[in-house]
Write an enzyme that holds these catalytic residues in place. Structure first.
Site, PDB file in Angstrom:
ATOM      1  N   ASP A 107       0.825  -1.210   0.000  1.00 26.99           N
ATOM      2  CA  ASP A 107       0.000   0.000   0.000  1.00 26.99           C
ATOM      3  C   ASP A 107       0.864   1.267   0.000  1.00 26.99           C
ATOM      4  O   ASP A 107       2.093   1.197  -0.139  1.00 26.99           O
ATOM      5  CB  ASP A 107      -0.951  -0.028   1.194  1.00 26.99           C
ATOM      6  CG  ASP A 107      -2.328   0.546   0.898  1.00 26.99           C
ATOM      7  OD1 ASP A 107      -2.431   1.395  -0.007  1.00 26.99           O
ATOM      8  OD2 ASP A 107      -3.301   0.155   1.571  1.00 26.99           O
TER       9      ASP A 107
ATOM     10  N   GLU B 203      -0.570   1.864  -5.047  1.00 21.95           N
ATOM     11  CA  GLU B 203      -0.374   3.300  -4.775  1.00 21.95           C
ATOM     12  C   GLU B 203      -1.482   4.139  -5.399  1.00 21.95           C
ATOM     13  O   GLU B 203      -1.317   5.340  -5.588  1.00 21.95           O
ATOM     14  CB  GLU B 203       1.038   3.747  -5.174  1.00 21.95           C
ATOM     15  CG  GLU B 203       1.445   3.518  -6.613  1.00 21.95           C
ATOM     16  CD  GLU B 203       1.000   4.644  -7.523  1.00 21.95           C
ATOM     17  OE1 GLU B 203       1.657   5.679  -7.585  1.00 21.95           O
ATOM     18  OE2 GLU B 203      -0.038   4.455  -8.189  1.00 21.95           O
ATOM     19  N   TRP B 204      -2.628   3.469  -5.706  1.00 25.80           N
ATOM     20  CA  TRP B 204      -3.892   4.124  -6.067  1.00 25.80           C
ATOM     21  C   TRP B 204      -3.833   4.894  -7.390  1.00 25.80           C
ATOM     22  O   TRP B 204      -4.691   5.744  -7.659  1.00 25.80           O
ATOM     23  CB  TRP B 204      -4.370   5.076  -4.961  1.00 25.80           C
ATOM     24  CG  TRP B 204      -4.081   4.637  -3.572  1.00 25.80           C
ATOM     25  CD1 TRP B 204      -4.263   3.377  -3.069  1.00 25.80           C
ATOM     26  CD2 TRP B 204      -3.564   5.419  -2.508  1.00 25.80           C
ATOM     27  NE1 TRP B 204      -3.885   3.336  -1.750  1.00 25.80           N
ATOM     28  CE2 TRP B 204      -3.456   4.572  -1.373  1.00 25.80           C
ATOM     29  CE3 TRP B 204      -3.192   6.756  -2.378  1.00 25.80           C
ATOM     30  CZ2 TRP B 204      -2.986   5.010  -0.147  1.00 25.80           C
ATOM     31  CZ3 TRP B 204      -2.729   7.204  -1.150  1.00 25.80           C
ATOM     32  CH2 TRP B 204      -2.617   6.346  -0.062  1.00 25.80           C
ATOM     33  N   GLY B 205      -2.829   4.610  -8.222  1.00 26.16           N
ATOM     34  CA  GLY B 205      -2.700   5.334  -9.485  1.00 26.16           C
ATOM     35  C   GLY B 205      -2.169   6.736  -9.327  1.00 26.16           C
ATOM     36  O   GLY B 205      -2.149   7.503 -10.292  1.00 26.16           O
TER      37      GLY B 205
ATOM     38  N   ASP C 192      -9.703   3.648  -3.967  1.00 25.32           N
ATOM     39  CA  ASP C 192     -10.444   2.481  -3.500  1.00 25.32           C
ATOM     40  C   ASP C 192     -11.843   2.416  -4.107  1.00 25.32           C
ATOM     41  O   ASP C 192     -12.534   3.430  -4.229  1.00 25.32           O
ATOM     42  CB  ASP C 192     -10.584   2.510  -1.987  1.00 25.32           C
ATOM     43  CG  ASP C 192      -9.267   2.266  -1.276  1.00 25.32           C
ATOM     44  OD1 ASP C 192      -9.190   2.597  -0.099  1.00 25.32           O
ATOM     45  OD2 ASP C 192      -8.334   1.742  -1.903  1.00 25.32           O
TER      46      ASP C 192
END
Length: 675
Positions: free
Chosen positions: A178, A211-213, A233
């Site tokens: 994460d 890393e959520w883009g 998310d």
């Protein structure tokens, strides 16, 4: 991991400054220097031989979070269900632990310590149990000093090699890494260091970059990880799933065997969407060659959930060894055609309806890249039936639905019955006590005739559904249609709301086989808005979708339950009337052709501090009438006005301004409709 709704991940990842960065990266706490990945090609490959098809498995976060229910017994039970419910046979293999598995402090030697209450026998014992089932175990940590949970479990930043070796020693097969509490260390460096640490263990461990883009990993992570999150998310609602789908679709060039775009885990079965929407979710994740990680509680999952996630024909699209992500052929008006080339030369074709009403969606075999042929075989992957088509690939797709086809130019087409498209023309909005016209169609798409064709339309008890033209034909040739006109009348006094109609077509193939096609329809009983000027918050909504929580009337969006918002406030000005929404959002009203204008003061609600960027749009009868462009929290309320003269419906839309939706609380203040 999935964060609580009100958590702003940009705050969690706040920078502490150059001094801390220097300490971590130069002062000896970081592991050996990462390789330079700045000049990597658009689709580099990690080359560890893993995840040659998208990983399939389970992640506990959406069903248990950090609750006490997340423990050794639950994880072992999930492994048992993989075997007992056919998930293992369907291809699912990873049983993945998310956050909260460790104690909040390392031991005296700097090692991670599994929580002895949750995992009294340790992680290795759990891994051994999972492996004994012929499955694999995944684990979670963050590329920061702590993980994303507010309780502050230890992250791996500065401990990459030690933590990776612990994971390997325990028998871990998959790492989700994460992005919280990252201290501002360069993302490429953080994730590359863990790549090297995993490699140094000598154990094959699938590496999932989460890393959520934020740093466009699809541009650089192909030789760093096996998969990378492309978005924030996901949450269990239509708006969230749709927003993430649209962000992931354009990134097809980056995906391939061993390196995949990851639009986050599956929400199928969590209860926030309909089964139709969940089938769309599963279909679109599969045609995008996405990892298929089940996020629902398999101990409580319904038979419908298992039917969706074990559909072997849809899974085969996701797991095709050619490894191509589907690409968008068209998307006009929310009518999407997405095409995926398959190893055997066939094409998977998704006809996806984003809108709130049935839509006719079509393409051709030639357009999806198939060679010219007299006819084609068309397999419907949810019906599990094969038809022949003369080249037209089309269907009337229910609201929020997807028809998923696999089409090939083989020589067996003549052994299959003709494909037909069962459709409807006309509005499905009706007023109580008034007859509404509707026309149904049964169109033969096949090379062979549809014989003895007929259709029937049925409605709720007490409704009058009357055919005013013929309902049958002895034969429907290729490309032609049986058209039937109907009058649909709900009884006087019928309450406003949604009601089900069912259109059923029957026909025979050239060999005499009886076939039946069913199109479920939703009609809405509506009331015309009053004359004059009305606050939209006082009028009934025809439909509403929202990024977090429900659309709120006269308060801001509180993200959870109805009524948990605050006074609408934009730029310090408080408004008593309006709508509080959270991007991505769409709210639709029936205007009945009697209204002229929509007006509002719009902006990001002050409660989100300096965060949040959104765009406000007004649509009339499916066409965008006006848009504000991107608005930020720093801007005062902006006026918006749209001419909706003659429109039957008006839709208020809020989209993300381009930086993710975490803080996108948007207010339609003083929103009014003039009729």
């Amino acid at each position: 991991m999935q964060l609580p709704p009100r958590t702003d991940r940009r705050r969690i990842s706040s920078l502490i400054g150059a001094a801390v960065t220097a300490l971590l990266c130069v002062g000896g706490l970081a592991s050996p220097a990462a390789a330079d990945v700045g000049d990597s090609s658009p689709t580099p490959q990690l080359g560890n031989g893993l995840a040659l098809t998208p990983p399939m498995g389970f992640n506990n976060w959406n069903s248990t979070g950090c609750s006490s229910d997340f423990n050794e017994t639950m994880v072992k039970g999930i492994a048992d269900l993989f075997v007992d419910k056919g998930l293992k046979t369907a291809g699912y293999q990873y049983v993945n632990l998310d956050d909260c598995w460790a104690l909040s402090q390392r031991d005296a030697n700097g090692k991670l310590v599994p929580d002895p209450v949750r995992f009294p026998h340790g992680i290795k014992a759990v891994a051994d149990y999972v492996h004994a089932k012929g499955l694999k175990l995944g684990i979670y940590t963050s590329a920061g000093t702590k993980t994303c949970n507010s309780k502050g479990f230890p992250g791996a930043l500065g401990h990459e090699y030690s933590d990776a070796q612990q994971f390997a020693d325990w028998g871990v097969d998959y790492l989700k890494y994460d992005n919280c509490n990252n201290q501002g260390v360069d993302a490429k460096q953080r994730y590359t260091t863990m790549r090297d640490a995993l490699k140094a263990t000598g154990r094959p461990i699938v590496y999932s970059i989460c890393e959520w883009g934020s740093n466009k990993p699809w541009e650089w992570a192909g030789d760093v990880g096996n998969l990378w999150r492309t978005t924030g998310d996901i949450s269990d609602n239509w708006s969230s799933m749709l927003s993430i789908l649209k962000q992931n679709l354009p990134l097809a060039a980056a995906a391939g065997p061993g390196h995949w775009n990851d639009p986050d885990m599956l929400e199928v079965g969590n209860g926030g969407m309909t089964d139709t929407e969940y089938r769309t979710h599963f279909s679109m994740w599969s045609i995008m060659a996405s990892p298929l990680l089940i996020g629902s509680d398999l101990r409580k999952a319904s038979a419908a959930t298992y039917d969706i996630v074990t559909n072997d024909e849809v899974i085969a699209v996701d797991q095709d060894p050619l490894g191509k992500q589907g690409t968008v052929l068209s998307s006009d008006g929310g009518r999407w055609v997405v095409v995926k080339e398959m190893t055997d030369g066939s094409r998977a074709v998704a006809l996806f309806n984003e809108t709130d009403s049935p839509q006719h969606i079509s393409t051709t075999a030639a357009a999806v890249g198939l060679p010219e042929a007299p006819a084609y075989s068309e397999r419907d992957l949810w019906q599990h039936r094969t038809y022949n088509t003369a080249g037209s690939l089309s269907a009337t797709v229910p609201a929020h639905g997807t028809v998923l086809l696999r089409v090939s130019a083989d020589q067996k087409w003549a052994t299959h019955p003709s494909a037909v498209d069962v459709g409807v023309d006309g509005s499905l909005l009706v007023e109580a006590g008034k007859a509404a016209p509707l026309t149904t169609t049964v169109t033969n798409l096949g090379r062979t005739p549809a014989l003895r064709a007929g259709n029937a339309l049925t409605g709720p008890a007490g409704w009058q559904v009357k055919a005013v033209s013929g309902t049958s034909a002895p034969a429907v040739p290729t490309g032609e249609s049986l058209r039937t006109s109907w009058q649909v009348t709900p009884p006087a006094g019928t309450a406003t709301g949604a009601y089900d109609l069912t259109l059923t077509a029957t026909y025979r193939s050239a060999t005499g086989e009886r076939l039946r096609a069913v199109l479920p329809l939703t009609t809405h009983v509506v009331v015309a808005p009053p004359a004059g000027r009305s606050s939209l918050s006082d009028l009934p909504m025809l439909s509403a979708s929202n990024g977090w929580g429900p659309v709120e009337k006269d308060t801001s969006n509180g993200e959870a339950q109805a009524g948990d918002g605050h006074p609408l406030t934009i730029g310090g000005t408080v408004y008593t009337k309006g709508l509080g929404v959270h991007a991505s959002s769409a709210v639709e009203y029936y205007t009945g052709g009697a209204c002229s204008a929509v007006t509002a003061q719009v902006g990001v609600d002050d409660e989100k501090g300096t965060n949040g960027t959104v765009t406000f749009e007004i649509w009339a009868d499916g066409k965008k009438v006006t848009s504000t462009g991107v608005l930020t929290n720093a801007m005062p309320a902006q006026p918006i006005k749209a001419d909706v003269n003659g429109a039957q419906t008006v839709r208020l839309v809020v989209t993300d301004g381009g930086d993710g939706v975490d803080s996108d609380h948007a207010d339609w203040a003083d929103a009014t409709l003039s009729c």
